[in-house]
Scaffold this motif. Structure first.
Motif, PDB file in Angstrom:
ATOM      1  N   GLY A 154      -0.494  43.054 -34.159  1.00  0.00           N
ATOM      2  CA  GLY A 154       0.656  43.546 -33.403  1.00  0.00           C
ATOM      3  C   GLY A 154       0.308  43.906 -31.976  1.00  0.00           C
ATOM      4  N   LEU A 155      -0.875  44.484 -31.765  1.00  0.00           N
ATOM      5  CA  LEU A 155      -1.313  44.805 -30.408  1.00  0.00           C
ATOM      6  C   LEU A 155      -1.548  43.530 -29.603  1.00  0.00           C
ATOM      7  CD1 LEU A 155      -3.802  47.714 -31.188  1.00  0.00           C
ATOM      8  CD2 LEU A 155      -1.683  47.916 -29.866  1.00  0.00           C
ATOM      9  N   ARG A 156      -2.165  42.535 -30.232  1.00  0.00           N
ATOM     10  CA  ARG A 156      -2.474  41.289 -29.522  1.00  0.00           C
ATOM     11  C   ARG A 156      -1.224  40.462 -29.216  1.00  0.00           C
ATOM     12  NH1 ARG A 156      -7.090  41.419 -33.183  1.00  0.00           N
ATOM     13  NH2 ARG A 156      -8.989  41.667 -31.949  1.00  0.00           N
ATOM     14  N   ASN A 157      -0.183  40.629 -30.006  1.00  0.00           N
ATOM     15  CA  ASN A 157       0.992  39.768 -29.875  1.00  0.00           C
ATOM     16  C   ASN A 157       2.244  40.492 -29.392  1.00  0.00           C
ATOM     17  OD1 ASN A 157       0.273  36.901 -31.139  1.00  0.00           O
ATOM     18  ND2 ASN A 157      -0.800  38.470 -32.334  1.00  0.00           N
ATOM     19  N   PHE A 163       1.142  44.663 -22.812  1.00  0.00           N
ATOM     20  CA  PHE A 163       0.091  45.193 -21.948  1.00  0.00           C
ATOM     21  C   PHE A 163      -0.071  44.348 -20.691  1.00  0.00           C
ATOM     22  CE2 PHE A 163      -4.246  45.850 -20.470  1.00  0.00           C
ATOM     23  CZ  PHE A 163      -4.364  47.233 -20.531  1.00  0.00           C
ATOM     24  N   LYS A 164      -0.004  43.045 -20.841  1.00  0.00           N
ATOM     25  CA  LYS A 164      -0.229  42.148 -19.700  1.00  0.00           C
ATOM     26  C   LYS A 164       0.743  42.415 -18.564  1.00  0.00           C
ATOM     27  CE  LYS A 164      -0.693  37.253 -18.497  1.00  0.00           C
ATOM     28  NZ  LYS A 164      -0.644  35.842 -18.999  1.00  0.00           N
ATOM     29  N   GLU A 165       2.016  42.637 -18.897  1.00  0.00           N
ATOM     30  CA  GLU A 165       3.032  42.860 -17.869  1.00  0.00           C
ATOM     31  C   GLU A 165       3.320  44.334 -17.635  1.00  0.00           C
ATOM     32  OE1 GLU A 165       6.532  40.561 -18.571  1.00  0.00           O
ATOM     33  OE2 GLU A 165       5.419  38.706 -18.958  1.00  0.00           O
ATOM     34  N   ARG A 166       2.576  45.203 -18.344  1.00  0.00           N
ATOM     35  CA  ARG A 166       2.757  46.659 -18.208  1.00  0.00           C
ATOM     36  C   ARG A 166       4.209  47.051 -18.506  1.00  0.00           C
ATOM     37  NH1 ARG A 166      -2.058  45.277 -17.838  1.00  0.00           N
ATOM     38  NH2 ARG A 166      -3.484  46.065 -16.242  1.00  0.00           N
ATOM     39  N   LYS A 167       4.705  46.539 -19.623  1.00  0.00           N
ATOM     40  CA  LYS A 167       6.069  46.838 -20.044  1.00  0.00           C
ATOM     41  C   LYS A 167       6.061  47.303 -21.496  1.00  0.00           C
ATOM     42  CE  LYS A 167       8.338  43.356 -17.117  1.00  0.00           C
ATOM     43  NZ  LYS A 167       9.194  42.113 -17.135  1.00  0.00           N
ATOM     44  N   ALA A 168       7.028  48.150 -21.820  1.00  0.00           N
ATOM     45  CA  ALA A 168       7.144  48.600 -23.205  1.00  0.00           C
ATOM     46  C   ALA A 168       8.599  48.876 -23.535  1.00  0.00           C
ATOM     47  CB  ALA A 168       6.314  49.853 -23.431  1.00  0.00           C
ATOM     48  N   ASN A 291      -9.583  58.074 -33.071  1.00  0.00           N
ATOM     49  CA  ASN A 291     -10.614  57.542 -32.177  1.00  0.00           C
ATOM     50  C   ASN A 291     -10.843  56.057 -32.418  1.00  0.00           C
ATOM     51  OD1 ASN A 291     -11.072  59.962 -30.861  1.00  0.00           O
ATOM     52  ND2 ASN A 291     -12.767  60.566 -32.204  1.00  0.00           N
ATOM     53  N   ASP A 292     -10.763  55.655 -33.681  1.00  0.00           N
ATOM     54  CA  ASP A 292     -10.906  54.234 -34.006  1.00  0.00           C
ATOM     55  C   ASP A 292      -9.774  53.420 -33.394  1.00  0.00           C
ATOM     56  OD1 ASP A 292     -13.224  54.610 -35.546  1.00  0.00           O
ATOM     57  OD2 ASP A 292     -12.036  55.095 -37.330  1.00  0.00           O
ATOM     58  N   VAL A 293      -8.561  53.988 -33.433  1.00  0.00           N
ATOM     59  CA  VAL A 293      -7.415  53.310 -32.818  1.00  0.00           C
ATOM     60  C   VAL A 293      -7.638  53.158 -31.322  1.00  0.00           C
ATOM     61  CG1 VAL A 293      -4.939  53.438 -32.336  1.00  0.00           C
ATOM     62  CG2 VAL A 293      -5.801  54.129 -34.582  1.00  0.00           C
ATOM     63  N   GLU A 294      -8.149  54.204 -30.698  1.00  0.00           N
ATOM     64  CA  GLU A 294      -8.438  54.156 -29.260  1.00  0.00           C
ATOM     65  C   GLU A 294      -9.449  53.060 -28.953  1.00  0.00           C
ATOM     66  OE1 GLU A 294      -9.933  57.147 -25.676  1.00  0.00           O
ATOM     67  OE2 GLU A 294      -9.465  57.933 -27.675  1.00  0.00           O
ATOM     68  N   GLU A 295     -10.478  52.952 -29.791  1.00  0.00           N
ATOM     69  CA  GLU A 295     -11.485  51.910 -29.612  1.00  0.00           C
ATOM     70  C   GLU A 295     -10.880  50.522 -29.816  1.00  0.00           C
ATOM     71  OE1 GLU A 295     -14.864  51.798 -28.818  1.00  0.00           O
ATOM     72  OE2 GLU A 295     -14.379  53.785 -28.042  1.00  0.00           O
ATOM     73  N   LEU A 296      -9.991  50.399 -30.797  1.00  0.00           N
ATOM     74  CA  LEU A 296      -9.360  49.105 -31.065  1.00  0.00           C
ATOM     75  C   LEU A 296      -8.486  48.675 -29.890  1.00  0.00           C
ATOM     76  CD1 LEU A 296      -8.774  46.796 -33.054  1.00  0.00           C
ATOM     77  CD2 LEU A 296      -6.879  48.184 -33.959  1.00  0.00           C
ATOM     78  N   VAL A 297      -7.698  49.608 -29.376  1.00  0.00           N
ATOM     79  CA  VAL A 297      -6.840  49.309 -28.214  1.00  0.00           C
ATOM     80  C   VAL A 297      -7.696  48.879 -27.025  1.00  0.00           C
ATOM     81  CG1 VAL A 297      -5.262  50.312 -26.514  1.00  0.00           C
ATOM     82  CG2 VAL A 297      -4.954  50.817 -28.941  1.00  0.00           C
ATOM     83  N   ALA A 298      -8.786  49.595 -26.798  1.00  0.00           N
ATOM     84  CA  ALA A 298      -9.676  49.262 -25.683  1.00  0.00           C
ATOM     85  C   ALA A 298     -10.338  47.908 -25.879  1.00  0.00           C
ATOM     86  CB  ALA A 298     -10.739  50.355 -25.517  1.00  0.00           C
ATOM     87  N   SER A 299     -10.722  47.591 -27.109  1.00  0.00           N
ATOM     88  CA  SER A 299     -11.399  46.303 -27.368  1.00  0.00           C
ATOM     89  C   SER A 299     -10.452  45.125 -27.188  1.00  0.00           C
ATOM     90  CB  SER A 299     -11.976  46.296 -28.789  1.00  0.00           C
ATOM     91  OG  SER A 299     -10.954  46.269 -29.762  1.00  0.00           O
ATOM     92  N   ILE A 300      -9.164  45.351 -27.450  1.00  0.00           N
ATOM     93  CA  ILE A 300      -8.184  44.279 -27.330  1.00  0.00           C
ATOM     94  C   ILE A 300      -7.716  44.103 -25.895  1.00  0.00           C
ATOM     95  CG2 ILE A 300      -5.817  43.578 -27.949  1.00  0.00           C
ATOM     96  CD1 ILE A 300      -6.337  44.764 -30.722  1.00  0.00           C
ATOM     97  N   PHE A 301      -7.464  45.232 -25.207  1.00  0.00           N
ATOM     98  CA  PHE A 301      -6.873  45.162 -23.867  1.00  0.00           C
ATOM     99  C   PHE A 301      -7.889  45.268 -22.743  1.00  0.00           C
ATOM    100  CE2 PHE A 301      -2.955  47.048 -26.062  1.00  0.00           C
ATOM    101  CZ  PHE A 301      -2.431  45.803 -26.288  1.00  0.00           C
ATOM    102  N   GLY A 302      -9.117  45.639 -23.068  1.00  0.00           N
ATOM    103  CA  GLY A 302     -10.129  45.795 -22.017  1.00  0.00           C
ATOM    104  C   GLY A 302     -10.377  47.250 -21.743  1.00  0.00           C
ATOM    105  N   ARG A 303     -11.616  47.602 -21.586  1.00  0.00           N
ATOM    106  CA  ARG A 303     -11.959  49.003 -21.412  1.00  0.00           C
ATOM    107  C   ARG A 303     -11.712  49.470 -19.979  1.00  0.00           C
ATOM    108  NH1 ARG A 303     -14.613  50.807 -25.786  1.00  0.00           N
ATOM    109  NH2 ARG A 303     -15.333  49.198 -27.251  1.00  0.00           N
ATOM    110  N   ARG A 304     -11.392  50.742 -19.876  1.00  0.00           N
ATOM    111  CA  ARG A 304     -11.211  51.355 -18.562  1.00  0.00           C
ATOM    112  C   ARG A 304     -12.553  51.416 -17.860  1.00  0.00           C
ATOM    113  NH1 ARG A 304      -8.874  57.520 -17.666  1.00  0.00           N
ATOM    114  NH2 ARG A 304      -9.299  57.655 -15.428  1.00  0.00           N
ATOM    115  N   THR A 305     -12.565  51.052 -16.599  1.00  0.00           N
ATOM    116  CA  THR A 305     -13.814  51.086 -15.839  1.00  0.00           C
ATOM    117  C   THR A 305     -13.766  52.162 -14.782  1.00  0.00           C
ATOM    118  OG1 THR A 305     -12.933  49.394 -14.329  1.00  0.00           O
ATOM    119  CG2 THR A 305     -14.224  48.636 -16.210  1.00  0.00           C
TER     120      THR A 305
END
Length: 305
Positions: A154-157, A163-168, A291-305
């Protein structure tokens, strides 16, 4: 159907899809089963070498019966449009003497009366009722799996946000908690059903990784995009359902019409989307943390730098 069955040989329909691939991976890695994948005659999909592939005509009872001969269980993860075709597959399973059927459910809680009446689930409800009628006669046993919407898929699709267009699109305020599972978790549940046939016979089981809300996922996504503006629109799922019903009345049956019903089931209060009682323990599901959800979101969308 006796409850003290043993399952070794498993036939699999729909093994090449997103969910099917995850379930197949889990079953193969367990090294507990001999897997036979059923594919269409025209399929060119390749599977691991340890899988036996049998090409069948999914519209022919004899073809399906021959493929299911000698199998202990049938697992189906066919796509939504193919749900009705499972009836013939089930008839073949009965004729071939298959002991356990796990149909393509893997979503919302269809024991909830509000969800069960949504038109998008009519085909699944029909299959459930058909299986139950056969189980009462002792023709086979079955297990239904309710796992909520898929978290990783669901996060990927874009199910929860874009996430790509920053819309929700935030449904019904976005604070409603809903139970969700990763694809791999569903695979583990299926494996444990096959190794625990007595405990899972002729019933539904509920599994989940965690309860989350849309707003929680949105905040995690925003944390990865500091300083960027998100376009957030509030949407009423009751209005979506009304629009979908209007489309059906015009015989406009298609993915867009059904999407409104799906969002109603996933996000609206009162539709059983937050599972209060689950079978995680018997199915070996440990779940995940925030915390696992946070890691999953970051792994899918890219980590904050």
């Amino acid at each position: 159907m006796p409850y003290d069955i043993s399952i070794k040989k498993v036939a699999f329909a729909g093994a090449s899809g997103n969910l099917g691939s995850a379930v197949l991976k889990e079953l193969l890695e367990s090294k507990l089963f001999d897997i036979t994948v059923l594919t269409r005659q025209s399929s060119s999909h390749t599977f691991p070498s340890e899988v036996k592939v049998v090409k069948v005509d999914f519209e022919d009872l004899e073809s399906l019966t021959a493929a299911l001969s000698g199998q202990d269980a049938l697992v189906s993860t066919v796509a939504s449009l193919a749900i009705p075709s499972q009836k013939l597959l089930i008839d073949a399973a009965v004729k071939a003497g298959v002991k356990r059927v796990i149909p393509s459910e893997f979503g919302s809680d269809l024991k909830n009366p509000e969800t069960r009446t949504l038109p998008v689930y009519a085909a699944k409800v029909a299959i459930e009722e058909y299986l139950d009628s056969l189980a009462v006669k002792g023709a086979l046993s079955y297990t239904l799996v309710y796992n909520g919407p898929f978290l990783d898929w669901g996060l990927r699709n874009g199910l929860y946000l874009n996430f790509k267009e920053r819309k929700a699109e935030i449904y019904d305020g976005g604070d409603q908690l809903f139970s969700t599972s990763r694809l791999c978790t569903v695979g583990k549940a299926v494996r444990r059903i096959l190794t625990h046939p007595r405990e899972t016979s002729d019933r539904a089981v509920w599994v989940k990784d965690i309860d989350v809300s849309q707003n929680q996922l949105l905040e995690l996504a925003k944390a990865l995009t500091p300083g960027e503006k998100w376009e957030v629109n509030q949407v009423d799922t009751a209005a979506l359902e009304k629009e979908s019903l209007a489309q059906l009345q015009k015989n406009e049956v298609g993915p867009l019409a059904m999407t409104g019903f799906l969002k109603r089931a996933i996000f609206a209060p009162g539709y059983g989307n937050k599972f209060e009682h689950v079978h995680n323990s018997v199915l070996g599901i440990t779940g995940i943390s925030q915390n696992d959800v946070e890691e999953l979101v970051a792994s899918i969308f890219g980590r904050r730098t």
